[in-house]
Design a protein around this motif. Structure first.
Motif, PDB file in Angstrom:
ATOM      1  N   TYR A   1      12.463   4.317  -5.992  1.00 45.84           N
ATOM      2  CA  TYR A   1      13.262   3.304  -6.570  1.00 45.84           C
ATOM      3  C   TYR A   1      14.142   2.877  -5.279  1.00 45.84           C
ATOM      4  O   TYR A   1      14.097   1.636  -5.100  1.00 45.84           O
ATOM      5  N   THR A   2      14.545   3.584  -4.463  1.00 41.17           N
ATOM      6  CA  THR A   2      15.554   3.158  -3.495  1.00 41.17           C
ATOM      7  C   THR A   2      14.652   2.610  -2.120  1.00 41.17           C
ATOM      8  O   THR A   2      15.095   1.662  -1.507  1.00 41.17           O
ATOM      9  N   GLU A   3      13.477   3.213  -1.966  1.00 38.60           N
ATOM     10  CA  GLU A   3      12.779   2.700  -0.960  1.00 38.60           C
ATOM     11  C   GLU A   3      11.944   1.346  -1.208  1.00 38.60           C
ATOM     12  O   GLU A   3      11.811   0.557  -0.215  1.00 38.60           O
ATOM     13  N   PHE A   4      11.545   1.151  -2.413  1.00 37.69           N
ATOM     14  CA  PHE A   4      10.778  -0.063  -2.907  1.00 37.69           C
ATOM     15  C   PHE A   4      11.139  -0.906  -3.749  1.00 37.69           C
ATOM     16  O   PHE A   4      10.729  -2.027  -3.874  1.00 37.69           O
ATOM     17  N   VAL A   5      11.744  -0.503  -4.741  1.00 40.28           N
ATOM     18  CA  VAL A   5      12.099  -1.316  -6.100  1.00 40.28           C
ATOM     19  C   VAL A   5      13.424  -2.156  -6.172  1.00 40.28           C
ATOM     20  O   VAL A   5      13.525  -3.060  -6.601  1.00 40.28           O
ATOM     21  N   GLN A   6      14.675  -1.169  -5.846  1.00 38.44           N
ATOM     22  CA  GLN A   6      15.805  -1.928  -5.927  1.00 38.44           C
ATOM     23  C   GLN A   6      15.996  -3.043  -5.227  1.00 38.44           C
ATOM     24  O   GLN A   6      15.239  -3.223  -3.998  1.00 38.44           O
ATOM     25  N   VAL A   7      16.919  -3.983  -5.420  1.00 35.36           N
ATOM     26  CA  VAL A   7      17.137  -5.382  -4.957  1.00 35.36           C
ATOM     27  C   VAL A   7      17.572  -4.757  -3.488  1.00 35.36           C
ATOM     28  O   VAL A   7      18.362  -4.141  -3.250  1.00 35.36           O
TER      29      VAL A   7
ATOM     30  N   ILE B   1       0.950  -1.220  -0.070  1.00 32.62           N
ATOM     31  CA  ILE B   1      -0.038  -0.120  -0.012  1.00 32.62           C
ATOM     32  C   ILE B   1       0.863   1.141   0.117  1.00 32.62           C
ATOM     33  O   ILE B   1       0.432   2.360  -0.491  1.00 32.62           O
ATOM     34  N   LEU B   2       1.883   1.253   0.641  1.00 32.20           N
ATOM     35  CA  LEU B   2       3.084   2.434   0.658  1.00 32.20           C
ATOM     36  C   LEU B   2       3.572   2.727  -0.679  1.00 32.20           C
ATOM     37  O   LEU B   2       3.491   3.788  -1.095  1.00 32.20           O
TER      38      LEU B   2
ATOM     39  N   ALA C   1      15.936  -3.261  -1.297  1.00 33.77           N
ATOM     40  CA  ALA C   1      15.314  -2.073  -0.692  1.00 33.77           C
ATOM     41  C   ALA C   1      14.603  -2.299   0.635  1.00 33.77           C
ATOM     42  O   ALA C   1      14.259  -3.419   1.053  1.00 33.77           O
ATOM     43  N   PRO C   2      14.664  -1.020   1.387  1.00 31.57           N
ATOM     44  CA  PRO C   2      14.066  -1.478   2.817  1.00 31.57           C
ATOM     45  C   PRO C   2      12.528  -2.042   3.084  1.00 31.57           C
ATOM     46  O   PRO C   2      12.339  -2.551   3.845  1.00 31.57           O
ATOM     47  N   ARG C   3      12.056  -1.424   1.927  1.00 28.33           N
ATOM     48  CA  ARG C   3      10.503  -2.149   1.613  1.00 28.33           C
ATOM     49  C   ARG C   3      10.376  -2.550   0.454  1.00 28.33           C
ATOM     50  O   ARG C   3       9.528  -2.295  -0.419  1.00 28.33           O
ATOM     51  N   GLN C   4      11.173  -3.367   0.288  1.00 24.24           N
ATOM     52  CA  GLN C   4      11.171  -3.966  -1.271  1.00 24.24           C
ATOM     53  C   GLN C   4       9.851  -4.586  -1.745  1.00 24.24           C
ATOM     54  O   GLN C   4       9.260  -5.778  -1.068  1.00 24.24           O
ATOM     55  N   ILE C   5       9.187  -4.316  -3.016  1.00 24.88           N
ATOM     56  CA  ILE C   5       7.974  -4.847  -3.409  1.00 24.88           C
ATOM     57  C   ILE C   5       8.182  -6.199  -3.927  1.00 24.88           C
ATOM     58  O   ILE C   5       9.373  -6.353  -4.561  1.00 24.88           O
ATOM     59  N   ASN C   6       7.185  -7.117  -3.988  1.00 18.80           N
ATOM     60  CA  ASN C   6       7.240  -8.302  -4.715  1.00 18.80           C
ATOM     61  C   ASN C   6       6.845  -8.284  -6.233  1.00 18.80           C
ATOM     62  O   ASN C   6       5.683  -7.996  -6.502  1.00 18.80           O
ATOM     63  N   ILE C   7       7.842  -7.943  -7.073  1.00 23.66           N
ATOM     64  CA  ILE C   7       7.532  -7.865  -8.536  1.00 23.66           C
ATOM     65  C   ILE C   7       8.665  -8.701  -9.330  1.00 23.66           C
ATOM     66  O   ILE C   7       9.601  -8.916  -8.848  1.00 23.66           O
TER      67      ILE C   7
ATOM     68  N   CYS D   1       3.108   6.082  -5.465  1.00 19.74           N
ATOM     69  CA  CYS D   1       3.087   6.049  -7.031  1.00 19.74           C
ATOM     70  C   CYS D   1       1.975   6.905  -7.422  1.00 19.74           C
ATOM     71  O   CYS D   1       2.182   7.822  -8.357  1.00 19.74           O
ATOM     72  N   GLU D   2       0.908   6.964  -6.678  1.00 17.89           N
ATOM     73  CA  GLU D   2      -0.404   7.832  -6.848  1.00 17.89           C
ATOM     74  C   GLU D   2       0.238   9.301  -6.784  1.00 17.89           C
ATOM     75  O   GLU D   2      -0.266  10.209  -7.342  1.00 17.89           O
ATOM     76  N   GLU D   3       0.863   9.628  -5.720  1.00 15.15           N
ATOM     77  CA  GLU D   3       1.345  10.902  -5.443  1.00 15.15           C
ATOM     78  C   GLU D   3       2.496  11.185  -6.318  1.00 15.15           C
ATOM     79  O   GLU D   3       2.450  12.388  -7.015  1.00 15.15           O
ATOM     80  N   TYR D   4       3.308  10.524  -7.003  1.00 11.56           N
ATOM     81  CA  TYR D   4       4.404  10.577  -7.907  1.00 11.56           C
ATOM     82  C   TYR D   4       3.614  10.998  -9.427  1.00 11.56           C
ATOM     83  O   TYR D   4       4.150  11.855  -9.664  1.00 11.56           O
ATOM     84  N   LYS D   5       2.575  10.612  -9.707  1.00 12.22           N
ATOM     85  CA  LYS D   5       1.894  10.841 -10.982  1.00 12.22           C
ATOM     86  C   LYS D   5       1.284  12.318 -10.987  1.00 12.22           C
ATOM     87  O   LYS D   5       1.138  13.092 -11.855  1.00 12.22           O
ATOM     88  N   THR D   6       1.401  13.114  -9.728  1.00  4.82           N
ATOM     89  CA  THR D   6       1.053  14.412  -9.703  1.00  4.82           C
ATOM     90  C   THR D   6       2.007  15.403  -9.727  1.00  4.82           C
ATOM     91  O   THR D   6       1.610  16.698  -9.859  1.00  4.82           O
ATOM     92  N   ILE D   7       3.462  15.049  -9.955  1.00  6.01           N
ATOM     93  CA  ILE D   7       4.379  15.725  -9.923  1.00  6.01           C
ATOM     94  C   ILE D   7       4.390  16.602 -11.437  1.00  6.01           C
ATOM     95  O   ILE D   7       4.171  16.080 -12.160  1.00  6.01           O
ATOM     96  N   THR D   8       5.122  17.761 -11.153  1.00  2.31           N
ATOM     97  CA  THR D   8       4.751  18.771 -12.296  1.00  2.31           C
ATOM     98  C   THR D   8       6.242  19.087 -12.981  1.00  2.31           C
ATOM     99  O   THR D   8       6.407  19.407 -13.942  1.00  2.31           O
ATOM    100  N   THR D   9       7.320  18.917 -12.139  1.00  3.06           N
ATOM    101  CA  THR D   9       8.625  19.667 -12.637  1.00  3.06           C
ATOM    102  C   THR D   9       9.527  18.230 -12.884  1.00  3.06           C
ATOM    103  O   THR D   9       9.569  17.531 -11.953  1.00  3.06           O
ATOM    104  N   SER D  10      10.481  18.401 -13.759  1.00  2.00           N
ATOM    105  CA  SER D  10      11.292  17.462 -14.183  1.00  2.00           C
ATOM    106  C   SER D  10      12.400  17.157 -13.011  1.00  2.00           C
ATOM    107  O   SER D  10      12.612  15.715 -12.717  1.00  2.00           O
ATOM    108  N   ASN D  11      12.689  18.080 -12.367  1.00  2.00           N
ATOM    109  CA  ASN D  11      13.399  18.044 -11.173  1.00  2.00           C
ATOM    110  C   ASN D  11      12.924  17.193  -9.926  1.00  2.00           C
ATOM    111  O   ASN D  11      13.639  16.429  -9.293  1.00  2.00           O
TER     112      ASN D  11
END
Length: 151
Positions: free
Chosen positions: A82-88, A56-57, A90-96, A62-72
């Protein structure tokens, strides 16, 4: 262990307990549950007890990420997700699957607003098919269905 609950407050967030009809409406779909702030909190607490709160986190991030408007900001937020959820490891690595993980890794040099979409869909599907039905049978949900003292 039995949940200790005030009949006027949620057992996990101390917010006022939502009306019964709102809690009942969460049975309609995971989408309906996630449209409610209290529903999100209840589902998150349930996932925490199942050691899968990262799902859920990640979805909310991701929902919040999609609302960002500047490239920076996109680059900074993408790196954080990526570092919190995706990378091998990661502290909260998701199962993908490793293919999806690699696609995201490859996109990190120039992240886009859609770079997490596939992973988000996979995690949503996992929550919908696996976690959500168990949530509806959980003590956390059942307690919220009990009438409050004020009703």
């Amino acid at each position: 262990k039995k949940l200790r609950v005030s009949r006027l407050f949620c057992c996990f967030c101390r917010a006022p307990k939502p009306p019964i009809d709102e809690v009942v409406s969460w049975r309609q779909s995971l989408k309906k549950l996630q449209e409610s702030k209290t529903g999100q909190l209840a589902f998150r607490e349930f996932l925490r007890t199942e050691y899968s709160e990262e799902n859920i986190l990640f979805w909310l991030a991701c929902e919040e990420y999609k609302t960002i408007t500047t490239s920076n900001e996109i680059a900074i937020a993408a790196k954080r997700i990526y570092t919190e959820f995706v990378q091998v490891d990661a502290p909260r690595q998701i199962n993908i699957d490793c293919g999806t993980r690699q696609e995201i890794t490859n996109s990190m040099s120039q992240p886009t607003l859609s770079c997490f979409d596939k992973a988000q869909r996979l995690i949503y599907k996992l929550m919908k098919k696996d976690c959500y039905p168990r949530f509806l049978k959980s003590e956390i949900y059942q307690v919220l269905l009990e009438p409050s003292e004020a009703s």
